[in-house]
Motif scaffolding. Structure first.
Motif, PDB file in Angstrom:
ATOM      1  N   ALA A   1       0.835  -1.205   0.000  1.00 51.08           N
ATOM      2  CA  ALA A   1       0.000   0.000   0.000  1.00 51.08           C
ATOM      3  C   ALA A   1       0.869   1.253   0.000  1.00 51.08           C
ATOM      4  CB  ALA A   1      -0.936  -0.003   1.203  1.00 51.08           C
ATOM      5  N   ILE A   2       1.931   1.242   0.791  1.00 47.44           N
ATOM      6  CA  ILE A   2       2.847   2.382   0.809  1.00 47.44           C
ATOM      7  C   ILE A   2       3.440   2.595  -0.584  1.00 47.44           C
ATOM      8  CG2 ILE A   2       5.064   3.201   1.702  1.00 47.44           C
ATOM      9  CD1 ILE A   2       4.346   1.860   4.369  1.00 47.44           C
ATOM     10  N   ALA A   3       3.905   1.531  -1.202  1.00 50.33           N
ATOM     11  CA  ALA A   3       4.507   1.651  -2.527  1.00 50.33           C
ATOM     12  C   ALA A   3       3.488   2.122  -3.563  1.00 50.33           C
ATOM     13  CB  ALA A   3       5.102   0.305  -2.945  1.00 50.33           C
ATOM     14  N   CYS A   4       2.281   1.594  -3.488  1.00 49.96           N
ATOM     15  CA  CYS A   4       1.217   1.965  -4.429  1.00 49.96           C
ATOM     16  C   CYS A   4       0.883   3.452  -4.316  1.00 49.96           C
ATOM     17  CB  CYS A   4      -0.024   1.110  -4.165  1.00 49.96           C
ATOM     18  SG  CYS A   4      -1.478   1.577  -5.129  1.00 49.96           S
ATOM     19  N   LEU A   5       0.674   3.925  -3.094  1.00 51.61           N
ATOM     20  CA  LEU A   5       0.263   5.310  -2.894  1.00 51.61           C
ATOM     21  C   LEU A   5       1.389   6.286  -3.199  1.00 51.61           C
ATOM     22  CD1 LEU A   5      -1.869   4.810   0.331  1.00 51.61           C
ATOM     23  CD2 LEU A   5      -2.711   5.343  -1.963  1.00 51.61           C
ATOM     24  N   ARG A   6       2.627   5.863  -3.002  1.00 57.70           N
ATOM     25  CA  ARG A   6       3.747   6.765  -3.294  1.00 57.70           C
ATOM     26  C   ARG A   6       3.952   6.978  -4.798  1.00 57.70           C
ATOM     27  NH1 ARG A   6       7.815   5.169   1.656  1.00 57.70           N
ATOM     28  NH2 ARG A   6       7.008   6.766   3.081  1.00 57.70           N
ATOM     29  N   ARG A   7       3.306   6.174  -5.604  1.00 57.91           N
ATOM     30  CA  ARG A   7       3.376   6.401  -7.043  1.00 57.91           C
ATOM     31  C   ARG A   7       2.414   7.490  -7.499  1.00 57.91           C
ATOM     32  NH1 ARG A   7       4.376   0.619  -7.082  1.00 57.91           N
ATOM     33  NH2 ARG A   7       2.130   0.172  -7.211  1.00 57.91           N
TER      34      ARG A   7
END
Length: 476
Positions: A34-40
């Motif tokens: 989720a962190i990686a997804c939202l940071r995109r």
């Protein structure tokens, strides 16, 4: 661009046995996903590296997000978790919330997701539900659904506490430009500072002549032409208009104003100069001193137009905004002709990052009103726009929202329009709106309309819902 500040909390099962035996191994990797997804996404993400399972952990993460100044929350329930603990965190933070889960058959995430979201519905808490996986097409779905909501939440947060500067009172009998300051304070948390527009005139006489000369030189160097000697456009009149702009920027800074409206007509246009340079430069990203933040300005003391402009600026991440009249409609071509009384935001002459590229399309022509001075003349460059307008029906706010674009019209159409206008030539946007014209004419509630570069329909719908304003989306 001013990116939305977004917090993420991933909630985990608070039961030790189930966490260790089942849910821990599925929740923790999904938290990192989720962190990686939202940071995109084009946001500033704030997230603790750990999953929050117990009350104390939830409270600590919420308090850290408060300290970081987040504007919305993603409440992530990748697996089963107790709904009351999710709602505890959401209520403690007190911000618009996206409740997020996945489509995996293994996680029981939908159960906790619906339990938490259902509770939010029952207590009347604003939120958006998103059910999608964190990678591939699911990640794209999350961005498409959540990003407009993030922008709306950020706009709501940034609107609260702003100060509107109203220079003068009702202009030309335009009742739709009037407003109730206390209604704004209640609905939008916006304060109002009333200022006599003659304060602009008084302060204009105090501007350092060197600043005036620098601004005039910049205008003469960068615009397509300055029609000195035609009508009542003289170097002295243009210099006074430049001083009015500089005086207005000083008043905005001194009084802490976030957006403004100026009466202008008929007082200033008849006896002093029109405030067209202010209308051309304030809402844009540059002036003679270089790059600057756009400050929304509505003409004719139109307060609801100014507030609409500020909302469009905020949902778009700080873009310039157009203020226009709904003047004429070519029913056959389905094109709206939208001029303004003497100025458009000059950025829309070419929509270019380079100010010179915009200004070389702008002519300073003589104003046709008794006070003389210049208007800024150009045709808005083609491109997508989101049109909007706040208005009231029996005291209740609504927002008209329309998707459209500025277009080029055939030369013969343009020449016929110029001929019909005669000496009354004004900056104009030729726009095709995705709207049923008869339905629009039957219900659109103002002579003024506003627009921002790009497509932000869903952002405005979310913002209206957060502010208890009824969105009215026009379509064909």
């Amino acid at each position: 661009m001013n990116l939305p500040q977004i917090g993420l909390i991933t909630f985990g099962d608070n039961r030790d046995h189930e966490w260790q035996a089942v849910f821990g191994r599925m929740t923790e990797p999904r938290h990192q996903q989720a962190i990686a997804c939202l940071r995109r996404l084009p946001i500033e993400l704030h997230a603790d590296p750990a999953v929050a399972r117990q009350k104390e952990e939830i409270d600590a993460q919420v308090d850290a997000l408060k300290a970081a100044g987040v504007e919305a929350l993603v409440a992530h329930t990748p697996c089963w978790t107790s709904p009351n603990l999710v709602v505890r965190g959401i209520q403690r933070l007190g911000l618009p919330t996206v409740v997020l889960t996945n489509k995996s058959p293994a996680t029981h995430g939908t159960v906790g997701f619906l339990g938490a979201a259902g509770t939010l519905d029952q207590i009347g808490y604003p939120h958006l539900r998103v059910r999608a996986d964190l990678e591939g097409q699911g990640a794209e779905q999350i961005g498409a659904c959540a990003l407009p909501y993030f922008r709306a939440a950020a706009a709501q947060a940034r609107l609260a506490g702003q100060t509107f500067g109203l220079f003068g009172g009702r202009s030309l009998g335009i009742d739709t430009g009037t407003f109730d300051p206390l209604q704004w304070k209640r609905l939008f948390q916006v304060d109002t500072e009333h200022i006599d527009q003659l304060e602009i005139i008084r302060r204009a006489d105090m501007i350092d002549p060197a600043r005036t000369a620098a601004m005039i030189a910049w205008l003469e160097r960068t615009t397509a032409r300055v029609d000195y000697g035609k009508g009542k456009l003289t170097p002295e009149k243009l210099a006074f208009q430049a001083n009015c702009y500089l005086a207005t920027t000083e008043l905005i800074a001194e009084r802490g104003l976030d957006f403004v409206a100026i009466k202008c007509m008929p007082d200033l246009t008849n006896f002093y100069v029109p405030q067209c340079l202010s209308a051309a430069l304030l809402p844009g990203p540059y002036d003679a001193d270089g790059a600057k933040a756009p400050v929304m300005m509505a003409c004719e003391a139109d307060a609801d137009a100014a507030l609409t402009m500020e909302m469009l600026k905020q949902v778009s991440g700080g873009k310039p905004v157009l203020f226009m009249d709904v003047s004429y409609i070519d029913d056959e071509a389905q094109v709206f002709y939208m001029p303004n009384c003497g100025a458009f935001c000059s950025w829309y002459a070419a929509r270019a990052d380079d100010p010179a590229e915009n200004l070389r399309r702008v002519e300073l022509r003589p104003a046709n009103r008794p006070g003389g001075g210049a208007i800024t003349y150009f045709t808005a460059a083609p491109g997508p726009l989101t049109f909007a307008r706040l208005y009231r029906v029996e005291g209740q706010y609504r927002m008209a929202i329309v998707r459209g674009a500025t277009v080029s019209i055939p030369p013969e159409k343009y020449e016929a329009f110029v001929a019909a206008r005669g000496p009354h030539q004004l900056p104009t946007a030729f726009a095709r709106l995705e709207v049923d014209i008869d339905a629009f004419i039957a219900s659109f509630a103002s002579n003024h309309i506003l627009a921002v570069d790009g497509v932000y329909v869903q952002e405005l719908v979310h913002l209206c819902q957060l502010l208890s304003v009824k969105p009215v989306v026009y379509e064909r």
